[in-house]
Design an enzyme around this catalytic site. Sequence first.
Site, mmCIF file in Angstrom:
data_model
loop_
_atom_site.group_PDB
_atom_site.id
_atom_site.type_symbol
_atom_site.label_atom_id
_atom_site.label_comp_id
_atom_site.label_asym_id
_atom_site.label_seq_id
_atom_site.Cartn_x
_atom_site.Cartn_y
_atom_site.Cartn_z
ATOM 1 N N ASP A 232 5.093 3.991 -5.645
ATOM 2 C CA ASP A 232 5.438 4.873 -4.402
ATOM 3 C C ASP A 232 5.344 3.906 -3.134
ATOM 4 O O ASP A 232 4.420 3.553 -2.809
ATOM 5 C CB ASP A 232 4.363 5.948 -4.435
ATOM 6 C CG ASP A 232 4.355 6.961 -5.690
ATOM 7 O OD1 ASP A 232 5.553 7.389 -5.827
ATOM 8 O OD2 ASP A 232 3.459 7.354 -5.849
ATOM 9 N N LEU A 233 6.768 3.607 -2.749
ATOM 10 C CA LEU A 233 6.627 2.523 -1.874
ATOM 11 C C LEU A 233 5.862 2.977 -0.646
ATOM 12 O O LEU A 233 6.138 4.093 -0.034
ATOM 13 C CB LEU A 233 8.147 2.560 -1.151
ATOM 14 C CG LEU A 233 8.561 1.590 -0.011
ATOM 15 C CD1 LEU A 233 8.230 0.282 -0.517
ATOM 16 C CD2 LEU A 233 9.958 1.818 0.338
ATOM 17 N N ASP A 234 4.980 2.049 -0.199
ATOM 18 C CA ASP A 234 4.235 2.036 1.236
ATOM 19 C C ASP A 234 3.025 3.225 0.941
ATOM 20 O O ASP A 234 2.721 3.801 1.998
ATOM 21 C CB ASP A 234 4.953 2.269 2.435
ATOM 22 C CG ASP A 234 5.792 0.818 2.774
ATOM 23 O OD1 ASP A 234 5.264 -0.519 2.246
ATOM 24 O OD2 ASP A 234 6.840 0.935 3.337
ATOM 25 N N GLU A 235 2.942 3.776 -0.173
ATOM 26 C CA GLU A 235 2.044 4.817 -0.261
ATOM 27 C C GLU A 235 0.846 4.457 -1.224
ATOM 28 O O GLU A 235 0.141 5.459 -1.830
ATOM 29 C CB GLU A 235 2.725 5.935 -0.967
ATOM 30 C CG GLU A 235 3.670 6.709 0.183
ATOM 31 C CD GLU A 235 4.503 7.776 -0.179
ATOM 32 O OE1 GLU A 235 4.029 8.644 -1.021
ATOM 33 O OE2 GLU A 235 5.559 8.200 0.286
#
Length: 290
Positions: A232-235
């Site tokens: 989950d990109l940047d999460e």
Amino acid sequence: MSPRPHPGREYVLTLSCPDSAGLVHAVSGFLVRNSGNILESQQFDDRLQGRFFMRVHFDVSDPDAELKTLRYRFGPVAEAYRISWALSEASTPTRTLIMVSRFGHCLNDLLFRSRSGALNIEIPAIVSNHRDFEGLAETYGIPFHHVPVTRDTKAEAEARLLELVRDLDVDLVVLARYMQILSDDLCKQLEGRAINIHHSFLPSFKGARPYDQAYDRGVKLVGATAHYVTPDLDEGQIIEQDVVRVDHSLAPKDLVTVGRDVEAQVLAHAVKWHSESRVMVDGNRTVVFR
């Protein structure tokens, strides 16, 4: 700066498990039986999830109580309380591979902190999709690996990265402003051992020139987030965040300067805490024993 841990004498035990009575007594009993002396102990009881977290830094006086022996002896304790745990020598540096693109402030900061002894890490390699910091790597005597990334070569580049991680016995991968999105498969293979840094404007100001977007909106806070890398990109699970107050007098280039300072500091904290086994993942969150 605290004294360097004594090699072969100081250890760090981290654990998490379902909360139950007697956990602290079980751990302290293990230490007593193995001539252990507690140097630092921190614990957290997550009452909402019913889980217990603990970090113990201790030394031992028994010369026969080596790491392998201590791990063997803690096994029955862990089994009795369903404990997930790790036990390591406190003095052992974390082998850290740093990835960077064309913004070098975080890389430069980590290199300096490592050389000055502020971080207990060993850097066997720097990987970049550009050659901008090849000279900087040479200055520090660290091998530099130029691994270009295009849409057609992305899979090959990631395979090369994993090869380096394996061959160099890398414990931690740090994305020090590495401006490439990692594939889901690579994120999963590096789960829990890859840290990313980004500015605090996400998800509001995405894409290019985020500080210009922030200036246009008149932001009053500039900050950064360091987190574990997940699909989950940047999460990923957040390790550290910080902000600095700004005002209308700062031009976009001034906001960039402020932002880079915050990014470097936040990433350094995250790397330090991870390398000292102070970060424990709790689902989508982290427990950080500072």
